[in-house]
Write a protein that holds these residues in place. Structure first.
Motif, PDB file in Angstrom:
ATOM      1  N   LEU A   1       0.384  -1.470  -0.103  1.00  0.00           N
ATOM      2  CA  LEU A   1       0.032   0.245  -0.112  1.00  0.00           C
ATOM      3  C   LEU A   1       0.888   0.942   0.384  1.00  0.00           C
ATOM      4  CD1 LEU A   1      -2.561   1.297   0.060  1.00  0.00           C
ATOM      5  CD2 LEU A   1      -2.642   1.489   2.328  1.00  0.00           C
ATOM      6  N   CYS A   2       2.011   1.043   0.963  1.00  0.00           N
ATOM      7  CA  CYS A   2       2.733   1.957   1.125  1.00  0.00           C
ATOM      8  C   CYS A   2       3.643   2.461  -0.342  1.00  0.00           C
ATOM      9  CB  CYS A   2       4.399   2.004   2.035  1.00  0.00           C
ATOM     10  SG  CYS A   2       4.988   3.602   1.562  1.00  0.00           S
ATOM     11  N   THR A   3       4.253   1.679  -0.950  1.00  0.00           N
ATOM     12  CA  THR A   3       4.652   1.446  -2.619  1.00  0.00           C
ATOM     13  C   THR A   3       3.603   2.233  -3.301  1.00  0.00           C
ATOM     14  OG1 THR A   3       5.589  -0.547  -1.351  1.00  0.00           O
ATOM     15  CG2 THR A   3       5.935   0.389  -4.574  1.00  0.00           C
ATOM     16  N   ARG A   4       2.439   1.879  -3.457  1.00  0.00           N
ATOM     17  CA  ARG A   4       1.398   2.204  -4.577  1.00  0.00           C
ATOM     18  C   ARG A   4       0.736   3.287  -4.334  1.00  0.00           C
ATOM     19  NH1 ARG A   4      -2.679  -2.797  -3.978  1.00  0.00           N
ATOM     20  NH2 ARG A   4      -2.856  -1.131  -2.484  1.00  0.00           N
ATOM     21  N   LEU A   5       0.116   4.107  -2.918  1.00  0.00           N
ATOM     22  CA  LEU A   5       0.608   5.333  -2.016  1.00  0.00           C
ATOM     23  C   LEU A   5       2.043   6.117  -2.967  1.00  0.00           C
ATOM     24  CD1 LEU A   5      -0.823   5.018   0.265  1.00  0.00           C
ATOM     25  CD2 LEU A   5      -2.322   5.869  -0.951  1.00  0.00           C
ATOM     26  N   VAL A   6       2.583   6.222  -2.248  1.00  0.00           N
ATOM     27  CA  VAL A   6       4.512   6.934  -3.001  1.00  0.00           C
ATOM     28  C   VAL A   6       4.742   7.085  -4.284  1.00  0.00           C
ATOM     29  CG1 VAL A   6       6.829   7.012  -1.914  1.00  0.00           C
ATOM     30  CG2 VAL A   6       5.477   6.781  -0.650  1.00  0.00           C
ATOM     31  N   ALA A   7       4.340   5.721  -4.878  1.00  0.00           N
ATOM     32  CA  ALA A   7       4.810   5.774  -6.589  1.00  0.00           C
ATOM     33  C   ALA A   7       3.605   6.965  -7.441  1.00  0.00           C
ATOM     34  CB  ALA A   7       4.378   4.696  -7.598  1.00  0.00           C
ATOM     35  N   HIS A   8       2.013   6.619  -7.084  1.00  0.00           N
ATOM     36  CA  HIS A   8       1.085   7.528  -7.434  1.00  0.00           C
ATOM     37  C   HIS A   8       1.433   8.888  -6.995  1.00  0.00           C
ATOM     38  CE1 HIS A   8      -3.058   8.763  -8.498  1.00  0.00           C
ATOM     39  NE2 HIS A   8      -3.067  10.031  -7.352  1.00  0.00           N
ATOM     40  N   TRP A   9       1.402   9.535  -5.848  1.00  0.00           N
ATOM     41  CA  TRP A   9       2.248  10.673  -5.360  1.00  0.00           C
ATOM     42  C   TRP A   9       3.303  11.254  -6.413  1.00  0.00           C
ATOM     43  CZ3 TRP A   9      -2.272  13.650  -4.942  1.00  0.00           C
ATOM     44  CH2 TRP A   9      -3.549  13.374  -4.589  1.00  0.00           C
ATOM     45  N   SER A  10       3.410  10.004  -6.497  1.00  0.00           N
ATOM     46  CA  SER A  10       5.382  11.197  -7.443  1.00  0.00           C
ATOM     47  C   SER A  10       5.288  11.348  -8.458  1.00  0.00           C
ATOM     48  CB  SER A  10       6.498   9.342  -6.713  1.00  0.00           C
ATOM     49  OG  SER A  10       6.610   9.655  -5.315  1.00  0.00           O
ATOM     50  N   ARG A  11       4.292  10.848  -9.150  1.00  0.00           N
ATOM     51  CA  ARG A  11       4.280  11.157 -10.572  1.00  0.00           C
ATOM     52  C   ARG A  11       3.475  12.135 -10.326  1.00  0.00           C
ATOM     53  NH1 ARG A  11       3.937   5.088 -10.411  1.00  0.00           N
ATOM     54  NH2 ARG A  11       5.765   4.491 -11.966  1.00  0.00           N
ATOM     55  N   GLN A  12       2.243  12.480  -9.100  1.00  0.00           N
ATOM     56  CA  GLN A  12       1.363  13.491  -9.218  1.00  0.00           C
ATOM     57  C   GLN A  12       2.282  15.154  -8.869  1.00  0.00           C
ATOM     58  OE1 GLN A  12      -1.917  13.885 -10.055  1.00  0.00           O
ATOM     59  NE2 GLN A  12      -1.346  11.610 -10.698  1.00  0.00           N
ATOM     60  N   VAL A  13       3.172  14.645  -8.187  1.00  0.00           N
ATOM     61  CA  VAL A  13       3.799  15.963  -7.766  1.00  0.00           C
ATOM     62  C   VAL A  13       4.909  16.193  -9.142  1.00  0.00           C
ATOM     63  CG1 VAL A  13       5.584  16.392  -5.938  1.00  0.00           C
ATOM     64  CG2 VAL A  13       3.942  15.766  -5.321  1.00  0.00           C
ATOM     65  N   LEU A  14       5.248  15.306  -9.311  1.00  0.00           N
ATOM     66  CA  LEU A  14       6.181  15.702 -10.500  1.00  0.00           C
ATOM     67  C   LEU A  14       5.908  16.177 -11.645  1.00  0.00           C
ATOM     68  CD1 LEU A  14       9.097  14.679 -11.076  1.00  0.00           C
ATOM     69  CD2 LEU A  14       8.334  12.813 -12.365  1.00  0.00           C
ATOM     70  N   ASP A  15       5.034  15.527 -11.924  1.00  0.00           N
ATOM     71  CA  ASP A  15       4.386  16.045 -13.581  1.00  0.00           C
ATOM     72  C   ASP A  15       3.685  17.755 -12.677  1.00  0.00           C
ATOM     73  OD1 ASP A  15       4.747  13.995 -14.822  1.00  0.00           O
ATOM     74  OD2 ASP A  15       2.011  13.260 -14.285  1.00  0.00           O
ATOM     75  N   SER A  16       3.553  18.189 -11.735  1.00  0.00           N
ATOM     76  CA  SER A  16       3.268  19.670 -11.216  1.00  0.00           C
ATOM     77  C   SER A  16       3.866  20.534 -10.638  1.00  0.00           C
ATOM     78  CB  SER A  16       1.204  19.613 -10.283  1.00  0.00           C
ATOM     79  OG  SER A  16       2.127  18.970  -9.126  1.00  0.00           O
ATOM     80  N   GLY A  17       4.643  19.548 -10.010  1.00  0.00           N
ATOM     81  CA  GLY A  17       5.768  20.443  -9.552  1.00  0.00           C
ATOM     82  C   GLY A  17       5.611  21.063  -8.272  1.00  0.00           C
ATOM     83  N   THR A  18       4.769  21.063  -6.999  1.00  0.00           N
ATOM     84  CA  THR A  18       4.032  21.201  -6.380  1.00  0.00           C
ATOM     85  C   THR A  18       3.964  20.070  -5.353  1.00  0.00           C
ATOM     86  OG1 THR A  18       1.738  21.586  -6.727  1.00  0.00           O
ATOM     87  CG2 THR A  18       3.122  23.292  -7.279  1.00  0.00           C
ATOM     88  N   TYR A  19       4.053  20.443  -3.994  1.00  0.00           N
ATOM     89  CA  TYR A  19       3.802  19.533  -3.206  1.00  0.00           C
ATOM     90  C   TYR A  19       2.453  19.520  -2.653  1.00  0.00           C
ATOM     91  CZ  TYR A  19       8.156  17.072  -3.039  1.00  0.00           C
ATOM     92  OH  TYR A  19       9.001  16.328  -3.388  1.00  0.00           O
ATOM     93  N   GLY A  20       1.581  18.876  -1.940  1.00  0.00           N
ATOM     94  CA  GLY A  20       0.453  19.109  -1.497  1.00  0.00           C
ATOM     95  C   GLY A  20       0.356  18.893   0.284  1.00  0.00           C
ATOM     96  N   ASP A  21      -0.499  18.166   0.925  1.00  0.00           N
ATOM     97  CA  ASP A  21      -0.369  18.042   2.119  1.00  0.00           C
ATOM     98  C   ASP A  21       0.040  17.331   2.442  1.00  0.00           C
ATOM     99  OD1 ASP A  21      -0.847  18.682   4.465  1.00  0.00           O
ATOM    100  OD2 ASP A  21      -2.708  18.045   4.800  1.00  0.00           O
ATOM    101  N   TYR A  22       0.308  16.137   3.130  1.00  0.00           N
ATOM    102  CA  TYR A  22       0.725  15.102   3.116  1.00  0.00           C
ATOM    103  C   TYR A  22      -0.406  14.451   3.712  1.00  0.00           C
ATOM    104  CZ  TYR A  22       1.709  14.771   8.592  1.00  0.00           C
ATOM    105  OH  TYR A  22       0.972  15.270   9.577  1.00  0.00           O
ATOM    106  N   GLN A  23      -1.774  14.484   4.732  1.00  0.00           N
ATOM    107  CA  GLN A  23      -2.373  14.164   5.280  1.00  0.00           C
ATOM    108  C   GLN A  23      -4.130  14.095   4.159  1.00  0.00           C
ATOM    109  OE1 GLN A  23      -3.378  17.000   8.612  1.00  0.00           O
ATOM    110  NE2 GLN A  23      -2.375  15.514   9.888  1.00  0.00           N
ATOM    111  N   SER A  24      -3.682  14.962   3.281  1.00  0.00           N
ATOM    112  CA  SER A  24      -5.205  15.229   1.904  1.00  0.00           C
ATOM    113  C   SER A  24      -4.695  14.527   0.997  1.00  0.00           C
ATOM    114  CB  SER A  24      -4.872  16.323   1.382  1.00  0.00           C
ATOM    115  OG  SER A  24      -3.850  16.708   0.399  1.00  0.00           O
ATOM    116  N   MET A  25      -3.479  13.355   1.462  1.00  0.00           N
ATOM    117  CA  MET A  25      -2.642  12.810   0.058  1.00  0.00           C
ATOM    118  C   MET A  25      -2.764  11.346   0.495  1.00  0.00           C
ATOM    119  SD  MET A  25       0.923  14.137  -0.953  1.00  0.00           S
ATOM    120  CE  MET A  25       1.116  15.501  -2.057  1.00  0.00           C
ATOM    121  N   GLY A  26      -3.399  11.401   2.169  1.00  0.00           N
ATOM    122  CA  GLY A  26      -3.684   9.956   2.722  1.00  0.00           C
ATOM    123  C   GLY A  26      -2.340   9.708   2.728  1.00  0.00           C
TER     124      GLY A  26
END
Length: 140
Positions: A60-85
């Motif tokens: 689960l950690c792997t899927r979450l971190v990989a998913h959000w890594s791609r999102q952050v890499l594409d957008s260039g900005t980080y969100g709040d870790y809690q809103s990312m789950g």
């Protein structure tokens, strides 16, 4: 009685009001569209000690971190870790993976970045959950 032999407005309400209310209650109770009611599915059996719960936490950690890594890499900005789950610790892993992916993207192009993200996330999460869940509080 009214002039034409019917019920007056107030009396009409006293007769129709309860009937209309009863009709709304009866029809409002079944919102399934006429489908038969079924019993809820039984809950899954609880995990036994020594089962694959550590592996599923790591996955689960792997899927979450990989998913959000791609999102952050594409957008260039980080969100709040809690809103990312994510937990605070998972968010730190995310930041490390994104940092490595940005370097790889500059030097190797985007074709290799996805594999790097998957590999880095899997390695970091496997390490993090190798002994079960981390022990630094629920936010870790």
């Amino acid at each position: 009685m009214g002039r034409r032999g019917g019920l007056r407005g107030g009396a009409r309400f006293l007769v129709l009001g309860p009937a209309l209310s009863a009709l709304l209650v009866v029809t409002g109770c079944d919102r399934s569209g006429g489908a038969p009611h079924t019993a809820p599915a039984p809950a899954p059996a609880p995990a036994t000690p020594g089962s694959a719960s550590a592996a599923s936490d790591a996955e689960l950690c792997t899927r979450l971190v990989a998913h959000w890594s791609r999102q952050v890499l594409d957008s260039g900005t980080y969100g709040d870790y809690q809103s990312m789950g994510l937990s605070n610790g998972q968010y730190e892993l995310l930041r490390d993976v994104v940092d490595a992916a940005r370097v790889a993207k500059r030097h190797q192009g985007t074709a290799r970045v996805d594999k790097l993200i998957d590999r880095q996330a899997r390695r970091a999460c496997t390490e993090r959950y190798r002994d079960g869940t981390p022990s630094g509080g629920p936010w870790q």
